[in-house]
Design an enzyme around this catalytic site. Structure first.
Site, PDB file in Angstrom:
ATOM      1  N   GLU A 163       0.799  -1.222   0.000  1.00 47.24           N
ATOM      2  CA  GLU A 163       0.000   0.000   0.000  1.00 47.24           C
ATOM      3  C   GLU A 163       0.834   1.276   0.000  1.00 47.24           C
ATOM      4  O   GLU A 163       0.814   2.044   0.974  1.00 47.24           O
ATOM      5  CB  GLU A 163      -0.964  -0.004   1.187  1.00 47.24           C
ATOM      6  CG  GLU A 163      -1.898  -1.205   1.182  1.00 47.24           C
ATOM      7  CD  GLU A 163      -2.991  -1.117   2.244  1.00 47.24           C
ATOM      8  OE1 GLU A 163      -2.941  -0.218   3.101  1.00 47.24           O
ATOM      9  OE2 GLU A 163      -3.916  -1.950   2.189  1.00 47.24           O
ATOM     10  N   GLU A 353      -5.403  -8.650   0.996  1.00 43.56           N
ATOM     11  CA  GLU A 353      -6.057  -8.327   2.272  1.00 43.56           C
ATOM     12  C   GLU A 353      -7.529  -8.051   2.014  1.00 43.56           C
ATOM     13  O   GLU A 353      -7.882  -7.401   1.026  1.00 43.56           O
ATOM     14  CB  GLU A 353      -5.479  -7.056   2.928  1.00 43.56           C
ATOM     15  CG  GLU A 353      -4.110  -7.192   3.524  1.00 43.56           C
ATOM     16  CD  GLU A 353      -3.599  -5.879   4.122  1.00 43.56           C
ATOM     17  OE1 GLU A 353      -4.420  -5.022   4.522  1.00 43.56           O
ATOM     18  OE2 GLU A 353      -2.365  -5.710   4.161  1.00 43.56           O
TER      19      GLU A 353
HETATM   20  C1  FCB Z   1      -4.443  -2.033   5.510  1.00 43.37           C
HETATM   21  C2  FCB Z   1      -3.059  -2.368   6.026  1.00 43.37           C
HETATM   22  C3  FCB Z   1      -3.061  -3.414   7.100  1.00 43.37           C
HETATM   23  C4  FCB Z   1      -4.215  -3.261   8.056  1.00 43.37           C
HETATM   24  C5  FCB Z   1      -5.520  -3.094   7.316  1.00 43.37           C
HETATM   25  C6  FCB Z   1      -6.721  -2.958   8.186  1.00 43.37           C
HETATM   26  O1  FCB Z   1      -4.425  -0.760   4.974  1.00 43.37           O
HETATM   27  O2  FCB Z   1      -2.256  -2.854   4.972  1.00 43.37           O
HETATM   28  O3  FCB Z   1      -1.816  -3.379   7.734  1.00 43.37           O
HETATM   29  O4  FCB Z   1      -3.972  -2.257   8.947  1.00 43.37           O
HETATM   30  O5  FCB Z   1      -5.436  -1.995   6.466  1.00 43.37           O
END
Ligand code: FCB
Length: 448
Positions: A163, A353
């Protein structure tokens, strides 16, 4: 048609959020250690000095993963644990920890997928300007080389950056995350260039030194969902997903700016019009390096916005479902986001994620019941299955997170885990969602 037979199901964590042992065994400070110890920066003054104490408890955590049917776990490495000053001297104890963690995962039949940079930049490098320093790509390349050599033959899956949108947008534009800077656009655009070049150099090193590896660059950013199924709304959503935001201050959230150079070898036209003047002279020459071949388009999806042709982004109606940290629940993010990524980049899509925060608690019966999280995962995974069913190559899906952990500037307030962590005792309790997800993974999604 559902998920392919070799679909990668798993979970994700990151070094700073779970390890703790922030000052143990020769680890250098990271910008997050500094940020947490600056009053007023993190909710409740929480720090991750101890975190989930995964550094000491990894054997039991890995055993729990195994018991919960996990076969793939995305971890990240703490750069300052390996190189306390960011460059130069290597901390053997830091590498030994990752040796042990990786070997324990492998022995449990769990494949480690390794992120090199999940936000914990060595403080020593921040003092030298961090990602603003034109030497930063070389620092990252040297770190990648140490890692690649050490884990060759054991780690076959790497992500370079997690990110970068947040690294710049939250860390260096609005200052809400470490290192907490508020820099003008002329200083932050070159940082994005340095990150891109650092990525390209690291990919080259990994391919040279790490043996047989698959590599990705992890983007984030809200999906765009068409307000209706008309071709006009679909096109408006598609364009909006990759476009430069209207407000130049929001540029770090542009998916095209981060994804196109890496996956297509050029910057998007609207981005160049708005930001090109801030790129270093001769930036074009670096594009072949920046666009080293990758194995997939990787994205973390949590939420999306609805777009209507001619009207732009529409607000969600009052009372629209939201998670504990106020993110709207938008399952179709995984259908449209996946589809738009594949249409643009023609690479298999990997969701690195997805998940939700809730203010979970232990019930009188000693269990942690989280039907809301099960429903969240269920809906999002149905949307992902729809994409896979339409023939979009979806490589895998990783739930954020294996266990509750330090949620950056929200401290321990937000719980994203499949496993509940009692921070006072470090007891782990699998939530109902963990057992549900186990069944989903075991059946390759047929249980959905
Ligand atoms: C993302 C991050 C991760 C976590 C989630 C909820 O942006 O990559 O580390 O904090 O959000």
């Amino acid at each position: 048609m559902g998920f392919r037979d070799d679909f990668v199901w798993g979970v994700a964590t990151s070094s700073y959020q779970v390890e703790g042992a922030a000052f143990a065994d020769g680890k250098g400070r990271s910008i997050w250690d500094d940020f947490c110890h600056t009053p007023g920066k993190v909710y409740g003054g929480h720090t991750a000095d101890v975190g989930c104490d995964h550094y000491h408890r990894y054997p039991e955590d890995v055993a729990l993963m195994r018991a919960l049917g996990v076969r793939n776990c995305r971890i990240s490495l703490s750069w300052p644990r390996i190189l306390p000053q960011g460059t130069g001297e290597v901390n053997e104890a830091g590498l030994a920890f990752y040796d042990a963690l990786i070997d324990t995962l492998l022995a449990a039949g769990i494949k480690p997928l390794v992120t090199l940079y999940h936000w914990d930049l060595p403080s020593a490098l921040q003092r030298r300007g961090g990602w603003q320093n034109p030497e930063s790509p070389a620092w990252f390349e040297a770190y990648a080389a140490v890692v690649a050599k050490r884990f060759a033959g054991r780690v076959h899956d790497y992500f370079t950056f997690n990110e970068p949108q947040c690294v710049i947008g939250l860390g260096n534009v609005d200052g809400s995350m470490a290192p907490g800077l508020m820099l003008p656009v002329r200083e932050t655009v070159p940082m994005s260039y340095h990150i891109h070049v650092a990525h390209g150099l690291a990919v080259r090193r990994l391919r040279e030194l790490a043996g047989d590896v698959r590599i990705g660059f992890v983007n984030c950013g809200d999906a765009r969902l068409p307000a209706t199924d008309t071709p006009e709304d679909i096109q408006a959503a598609r364009e909006s997903f990759f476009a430069m935001p209207q407000d130049p201050a929001m540029w770090p959230w542009c998916n095209g700016w981060w994804g196109d150079p890496v996956l297509l070898g050029h910057y998007p036209e609207d981005g160049l019009r708005m930001l090109g003047q801030y790129l270093p002279d001769g930036f074009e020459k670096a594009l072949p390096l920046i666009s080293q071949p990758l194995d997939y388009a990787v994205h973390n999806f949590y939420q999306g916005s609805r777009v209507q042709a001619g009207r732009g982004i529409l607000p969600w109606p009052e009372g629209h479902p939201r998670t504990a940290n106020d993110w709207p629940v938008t399952p179709d993010a995984l259908y449209w986001g996946t589809r738009f990524l594949y249409e643009r980049y023609h690479k298999p899509v990997f969701i690195a994620e997805n998940g939700m925060s809730a203010h979970d608690a232990v019930s009188l019966d000693g269990a942690v019941h989280d039907p809301n999280r099960i429903d969240f995962y269920h809906r999002y995974l149905l949307a992902l299955r729809r994409a896979a069913g339409e023939g979009i190559p979806v490589h895998g899906y990783l739930a954020w997170s294996f266990m509750d952990n330090f949620e950056w500037n929200s401290g321990y307030k937000e719980r994203f885990g499949l496993v509940y962590v009692d921070y006072a005792t470090q007891e782990r309790i699998p939530k109902d969602s963990a057992l549900w997800y186990k069944h989903v993974m075991e059946t390759n999604g047929a249980a959905l």
